[in-house]
Design a protein around this motif. Structure first.
Motif, PDB file in Angstrom:
ATOM      1  N   HIS A  28       0.818  -1.373  -0.120  1.00 44.86           N
ATOM      2  CA  HIS A  28       0.247   0.037   0.062  1.00 44.86           C
ATOM      3  C   HIS A  28       0.910   1.207   0.013  1.00 44.86           C
ATOM      4  CE1 HIS A  28       0.916  -0.070   4.626  1.00 44.86           C
ATOM      5  NE2 HIS A  28       0.600   1.362   4.292  1.00 44.86           N
ATOM      6  N   PRO A  29       0.486   2.202  -0.593  1.00 43.88           N
ATOM      7  CA  PRO A  29       1.085   3.417  -0.682  1.00 43.88           C
ATOM      8  C   PRO A  29       1.134   4.376   0.658  1.00 43.88           C
ATOM      9  CG  PRO A  29      -0.880   3.839  -1.695  1.00 43.88           C
ATOM     10  CD  PRO A  29      -0.848   2.616  -1.303  1.00 43.88           C
ATOM     11  N   PRO A  31       1.583   8.384   1.852  1.00 43.95           N
ATOM     12  CA  PRO A  31       2.057   9.659   0.739  1.00 43.95           C
ATOM     13  C   PRO A  31       3.174  10.400   1.664  1.00 43.95           C
ATOM     14  CG  PRO A  31       0.292   9.759   2.533  1.00 43.95           C
ATOM     15  CD  PRO A  31       0.736   8.395   2.713  1.00 43.95           C
ATOM     16  N   ALA A  32       3.615  11.270   0.724  1.00 41.83           N
ATOM     17  CA  ALA A  32       4.518  12.291   1.278  1.00 41.83           C
ATOM     18  C   ALA A  32       4.079  13.210   2.072  1.00 41.83           C
ATOM     19  CB  ALA A  32       4.889  13.014  -0.045  1.00 41.83           C
ATOM     20  N   THR A  33       4.849  13.920   3.236  1.00 42.83           N
ATOM     21  CA  THR A  33       4.545  14.618   3.967  1.00 42.83           C
ATOM     22  C   THR A  33       4.819  15.946   3.680  1.00 42.83           C
ATOM     23  OG1 THR A  33       6.475  14.286   5.333  1.00 42.83           O
ATOM     24  CG2 THR A  33       4.721  12.964   6.120  1.00 42.83           C
ATOM     25  N   PHE A  34       4.076  17.045   4.348  1.00 38.68           N
ATOM     26  CA  PHE A  34       4.311  18.459   3.850  1.00 38.68           C
ATOM     27  C   PHE A  34       4.584  19.330   5.033  1.00 38.68           C
ATOM     28  CE2 PHE A  34       3.211  18.058  -0.590  1.00 38.68           C
ATOM     29  CZ  PHE A  34       2.670  17.089  -0.762  1.00 38.68           C
ATOM     30  N   ARG A  46       8.906  15.164   3.440  1.00 40.37           N
ATOM     31  CA  ARG A  46       9.761  13.944   3.040  1.00 40.37           C
ATOM     32  C   ARG A  46       8.896  13.188   1.984  1.00 40.37           C
ATOM     33  NH1 ARG A  46      11.773  10.224   7.885  1.00 40.37           N
ATOM     34  NH2 ARG A  46      10.094  11.110   8.919  1.00 40.37           N
ATOM     35  N   GLN A  47       9.443  12.583   1.189  1.00 39.55           N
ATOM     36  CA  GLN A  47       8.702  11.924   0.075  1.00 39.55           C
ATOM     37  C   GLN A  47       7.976  10.362   0.811  1.00 39.55           C
ATOM     38  OE1 GLN A  47      11.518  11.030  -3.417  1.00 39.55           O
ATOM     39  NE2 GLN A  47      10.435  12.896  -4.172  1.00 39.55           N
ATOM     40  N   LEU A 158       2.712   6.689  -8.086  1.00 37.97           N
ATOM     41  CA  LEU A 158       4.063   7.274  -7.908  1.00 37.97           C
ATOM     42  C   LEU A 158       3.997   8.934  -7.828  1.00 37.97           C
ATOM     43  CD1 LEU A 158       7.251   6.554  -7.898  1.00 37.97           C
ATOM     44  CD2 LEU A 158       7.294   6.970 -10.196  1.00 37.97           C
ATOM     45  N   PRO A 159       3.286   9.538  -8.591  1.00 42.09           N
ATOM     46  CA  PRO A 159       3.055  11.011  -8.371  1.00 42.09           C
ATOM     47  C   PRO A 159       2.454  11.262  -6.849  1.00 42.09           C
ATOM     48  CG  PRO A 159       2.188  10.400 -10.598  1.00 42.09           C
ATOM     49  CD  PRO A 159       2.391   8.906  -9.734  1.00 42.09           C
ATOM     50  N   HIS A 160       1.588  10.418  -6.468  1.00 41.04           N
ATOM     51  CA  HIS A 160       1.190  10.808  -5.059  1.00 41.04           C
ATOM     52  C   HIS A 160       2.178  10.431  -4.017  1.00 41.04           C
ATOM     53  CE1 HIS A 160      -1.555  10.433  -1.801  1.00 41.04           C
ATOM     54  NE2 HIS A 160      -1.180   9.183  -1.350  1.00 41.04           N
ATOM     55  N   MET A 162       5.365  11.266  -4.292  1.00 41.51           N
ATOM     56  CA  MET A 162       6.382  12.128  -4.640  1.00 41.51           C
ATOM     57  C   MET A 162       5.872  13.566  -4.208  1.00 41.51           C
ATOM     58  SD  MET A 162       7.562  11.021  -8.441  1.00 41.51           S
ATOM     59  CE  MET A 162       8.527  12.154  -8.857  1.00 41.51           C
ATOM     60  N   GLY A 163       4.269  13.580  -4.087  1.00 45.96           N
ATOM     61  CA  GLY A 163       3.573  14.790  -3.978  1.00 45.96           C
ATOM     62  C   GLY A 163       3.258  15.682  -5.076  1.00 45.96           C
TER      63      GLY A 163
ATOM     64  N   TRP B 164      -7.525   2.797  -4.918  1.00 45.76           N
ATOM     65  CA  TRP B 164      -6.269   3.471  -4.774  1.00 45.76           C
ATOM     66  C   TRP B 164      -6.455   4.918  -5.362  1.00 45.76           C
ATOM     67  CZ3 TRP B 164      -0.567   1.173  -5.012  1.00 45.76           C
ATOM     68  CH2 TRP B 164      -0.515  -0.049  -4.170  1.00 45.76           C
ATOM     69  N   TYR B 167      -6.710   7.805  -2.613  1.00 41.46           N
ATOM     70  CA  TYR B 167      -5.340   8.272  -1.879  1.00 41.46           C
ATOM     71  C   TYR B 167      -5.229   9.681  -2.430  1.00 41.46           C
ATOM     72  CZ  TYR B 167      -4.041   3.838   0.191  1.00 41.46           C
ATOM     73  OH  TYR B 167      -3.844   2.759   0.830  1.00 41.46           O
ATOM     74  N   SER B 168      -5.559   9.982  -3.422  1.00 41.25           N
ATOM     75  CA  SER B 168      -5.446  11.436  -4.029  1.00 41.25           C
ATOM     76  C   SER B 168      -6.172  12.256  -3.379  1.00 41.25           C
ATOM     77  CB  SER B 168      -5.308  11.395  -5.604  1.00 41.25           C
ATOM     78  OG  SER B 168      -4.048  11.073  -5.924  1.00 41.25           O
ATOM     79  N   VAL B 173      -0.623  15.423   4.250  1.00 44.70           N
ATOM     80  CA  VAL B 173      -0.300  15.119   5.571  1.00 44.70           C
ATOM     81  C   VAL B 173       0.602  16.321   6.002  1.00 44.70           C
ATOM     82  CG1 VAL B 173       0.831  13.763   7.224  1.00 44.70           C
ATOM     83  CG2 VAL B 173      -0.680  12.746   5.388  1.00 44.70           C
ATOM     84  N   LEU B 174       0.299  17.008   6.902  1.00 46.83           N
ATOM     85  CA  LEU B 174       1.335  18.422   7.333  1.00 46.83           C
ATOM     86  C   LEU B 174       2.094  18.040   8.808  1.00 46.83           C
ATOM     87  CD1 LEU B 174      -0.504  21.715   7.205  1.00 46.83           C
ATOM     88  CD2 LEU B 174       1.399  20.680   5.701  1.00 46.83           C
ATOM     89  N   LYS B 175       3.378  18.259   8.536  1.00 47.27           N
ATOM     90  CA  LYS B 175       4.139  17.932   9.574  1.00 47.27           C
ATOM     91  C   LYS B 175       4.960  19.464   9.936  1.00 47.27           C
ATOM     92  CE  LYS B 175       4.100  13.353   9.803  1.00 47.27           C
ATOM     93  NZ  LYS B 175       3.910  12.516  10.915  1.00 47.27           N
TER      94      LYS B 175
ATOM     95  N   ALA D  14       7.034  20.552  -4.893  1.00 51.19           N
ATOM     96  CA  ALA D  14       7.401  19.303  -4.758  1.00 51.19           C
ATOM     97  C   ALA D  14       8.456  18.982  -6.030  1.00 51.19           C
ATOM     98  CB  ALA D  14       6.253  18.443  -4.913  1.00 51.19           C
ATOM     99  N   SER D 153       6.982  10.024 -13.683  1.00 47.78           N
ATOM    100  CA  SER D 153       6.383  11.279 -13.205  1.00 47.78           C
ATOM    101  C   SER D 153       6.202  12.292 -14.566  1.00 47.78           C
ATOM    102  CB  SER D 153       7.186  11.951 -12.219  1.00 47.78           C
ATOM    103  OG  SER D 153       8.517  12.002 -12.513  1.00 47.78           O
ATOM    104  N   SER D 156       3.196  11.592 -16.184  1.00 49.30           N
ATOM    105  CA  SER D 156       1.862  11.824 -15.489  1.00 49.30           C
ATOM    106  C   SER D 156       1.448  13.299 -15.458  1.00 49.30           C
ATOM    107  CB  SER D 156       1.959  11.083 -13.981  1.00 49.30           C
ATOM    108  OG  SER D 156       2.731  11.957 -13.195  1.00 49.30           O
TER     109      SER D 156
END
Lengths: 180, 180, 180, 180
Positions: A28-29, A31-34, A46-47, A158-160, A162-163, B164, B167-168, B173-175, D14, D153, D156
Motif C-alpha cells: 500500500h502507498p 503519502p509524502a508529508t508536507f 519527506r517523500q 508514484l506521483p502521489h 512524490m507529492g 487506490w 489516496y489522492s 499530511v502536514l508536519k 514538490a 512522473s 503523469s
C-alpha cells in the motif's frame, strides 16, 4: 483545504495483497508529508513510499500479520521495480536503524527475482537482526499478472508518493491577456 | 464526504462497447466497496472489478441484452489482460455460485485469444449451467485498436477498482518543520 | 454538481499544436455528453472525441484557421493511433454528412504514415466535397517527440472522452462491516 | 473556482532530486498559464514546462543552489525525453535571451546521453554566457531507476503542463435525452 494534522475522517486504507502457500505479500502507498511555506502553500518535507508487508502462512488460509516484516520502497526503488525486465532481478538493502545508535545492527534485504520460466518473480524479504538475534526470511511467488497489477498501480500512485499529484489541485494560474 | 449509501445522484454510467456480426461486448468498471474504520476513515471491504457483458445479435444492429452473459474480471485478471502479448491467449474460469449450495453447478469461462494474423483477439464467454441445462457461448472479435482502448482505459481505471484512486483525495499530511 | 447546460464559466480551452512549413495541426479533446437517468445519476449519451484541426500556412508564421479542415477521432480511432508502430501507417475515412440527405457527398480521409527514416509521421487530411466541388489536402510532418506528446496526452485524456474519468468523482460506496 | 492571481495558499512545491558526486539535478513541473475568455471559461495563454535545475557539489553532501543553472523543458522536449531509447542521446539548445536585445549572447545546451553500459544516462547542462564571460558545465549521472521515475512522473504531469488535466474538472456536459 491544504492540510490537517491528526484528522482521520478522510483517511483511506487500500492494499493490494497476494496470498501464497508459504507467505503473503501486501502493498500500500504511504503519502509524502508536507510542511508550510512562509509565503503560503506547502512543500514536500519527506517523500512517501510503498510499504511492502510480508507475513507467514500459519494454517489453511491463515496468515500471522503480528509476525510481519516490512520494507518501505522509496520513490527511486519503485523506479527500479518499474523497469525490471522479464528475466532480471534486483536487490535492495535497508538499515532501518540508520543514523541512530543501533546503526548496522539490523539488516533488511528485499529481493525481486525472475523465476526460471519467465512467468513471474519471487519477492523475498530477509531480516537479520543482531539485537534480537532474529533472522527471518519470507518468500512470495508473484505471477506476471500480479506483477502487472503492481506495475500499473505503483506507476499510477508514484506521483502521489512524490507529492506531484497535488499540482493538479492548484487553481489555474491566470494572467491578463496582454501581459507576458 | 467519505461515503453514502443508496444515493444515486452522483452515479455515472459509462461503458466501452463493440458491436460485431454475431454478438456485442460491453465493458464498464465497478468500484471497490468500503467500510468505516473505528479510528476514522474507510478501508476497502471488497475490491471492484471490470464487468464484461456479452449479448447475441438478433437482427440488423439489434442485440438482445436480456440474454446477456456477464463475467466480472478481478483486479488480477485485469493484470493478465494488460500483459497479454500480441500472439498470446488467456483463459479464466469462474464459478458464480461458489461458496453456496449450488457450487460447481455453473461454470463460466472467458477466453481471450489472439487471432491468426496478430491483428486482434477473440473474446469468448462460455456458460455451462447444470441447473437450467443452458449452455451458451458468445464470441466477439476485437481489433487491435479496440483492444488498445481496453488496455488504456482498464489501466487508467485499475486504481479506481482497487480503491487506490482515493489516496489522492486525502488532504496533504502536514508536519511541523522541525519534527521528524 | 452533476452537470450544467450552457454555463461556460468552467470551460477550459487547451490544445496541442504543431506549426510546420506548409500547414499546422492542432489537437484538443471534446468530452462525452451525458443524459440524466431516472433513478439518479447520469449516463453517457454520446462519446467524445479528439478534434484534429489542420490549417494552411499563408505567410511567415501565419496560418489561416478560417480555411481549416477538421477530423474528429473517435475513441477507437484514438486506439489505432496509440498502437501505431514506428514504421506503420493507418487511414481513417469519415462521411460528415452520414445519415442526412447529403450522405456520400463529402468524403474526409485522415492518413497517419511513418516517414521513411522512422523518425516521425506525416499527418494528412484530404477532403473531397462534391457539393462545393472543393478538394483540399493538408499535410503536417510530426516528429517522434511531437508524436510522443500526442500518444501520452491522448492516452491520458481517453478516459475523459469515454466518460470514465468521472468514476473517480463518485463518493466511495459504503457497506456495513458485516454485510455481504 | 477558475483561477486566482497571486494567492499562494494552495501552491505546492514538490521536486524530484538526485544528488551525485559532482552535481545535483532537481526537476519540478511549472503549470500552464491561462487567460479568461469573453464567453466564459479560460484558455491556455502559455504552456508550462518541466524545470531542470543543476547545482555543483561543494562539499560532503553540500550543494550550492545559488550557483544553479536551469533549463526549462518544453512540452515537446519532454516528448523527446519520453521516447529516448536505452542507447540513445538527445541535445536541446535554448537562447534564454531570445527576442530581446541580448539574443545570441547566452547559449544553453542540455544533453541527455546513454552511458556505455546502457544502465543510465548522463544529464549535462552547458551554459556559455558571452555577456558575463561565464562558461559553466554540470553533469549528473542518472541511473535507469532514476530515469524511470522521471519518465513516469513527467508522463503523469505532461497533461498538467499542457493544461489538459483541467478538462476533467469541468462538470459533465448534459444533453436532454431526445436531443442530438
Amino acid at each position: 483545504t491544504v492540510g490537517q494534522k491528526g484528522n482521520n475522517a478522510d483517511r483511506i486504507y487500500a492494499a493490494y495483497s497476494v496470498y501464497k502457500g508459504k507467505a503473503a505479500l501486501s502493498a500500500h502507498p504511504v503519502p509524502a508529508t508536507f510542511s508550510k511555506v512562509d509565503s503560503g502553500g506547502v512543500k514536500v518535507k519527506r517523500q512517501g513510499y510503498i510499504m511492502l508487508s510480508f507475513s507467514p502462512c500459519v494454517g489453511e488460509r491463515k496468515y500471522d500479520w503480528q509476525r510481519k516484516q516490512v520494507f518501505a520502497l522509496s520513490v527511486t526503488e519503485v523506479g527500479s521495480l518499474l523497469t525490471l525486465g522479464p528475466n532480471s532481478s534486483v536487490d535492495f538493502f535497508h538499515d532501518p536503524a540508520i543514523q541512530t545508535s543501533n546503526a548496522g545492527q539490523v539488516r533488511k534485504g528485499l529481493s525481486i527475482k525472475a523465476n526460471s520460466e519467465g512467468t513471474g518473480y519471487f519477492f523475498s524479504i530477509n531480516v537479520a537482526n543482531n539485537i534480537t538475534k532474529v533472522n527471518e526470511r519470507f518468500t512470495v511467488p508473484v505471477t506476471s499478472a500480479e506483477f502487472a497489477v503492481m506495475r500499473t498501480s505503483f506507476s499510477s500512485v508514484l506521483p502521489h508518493i512524490m507529492g506531484w499529484d497535488r499540482y493538479s489541485y492548484q487553481p489555474p494560474v491566470l494572467k491578463e491577456e496582454n501581459s507576458v
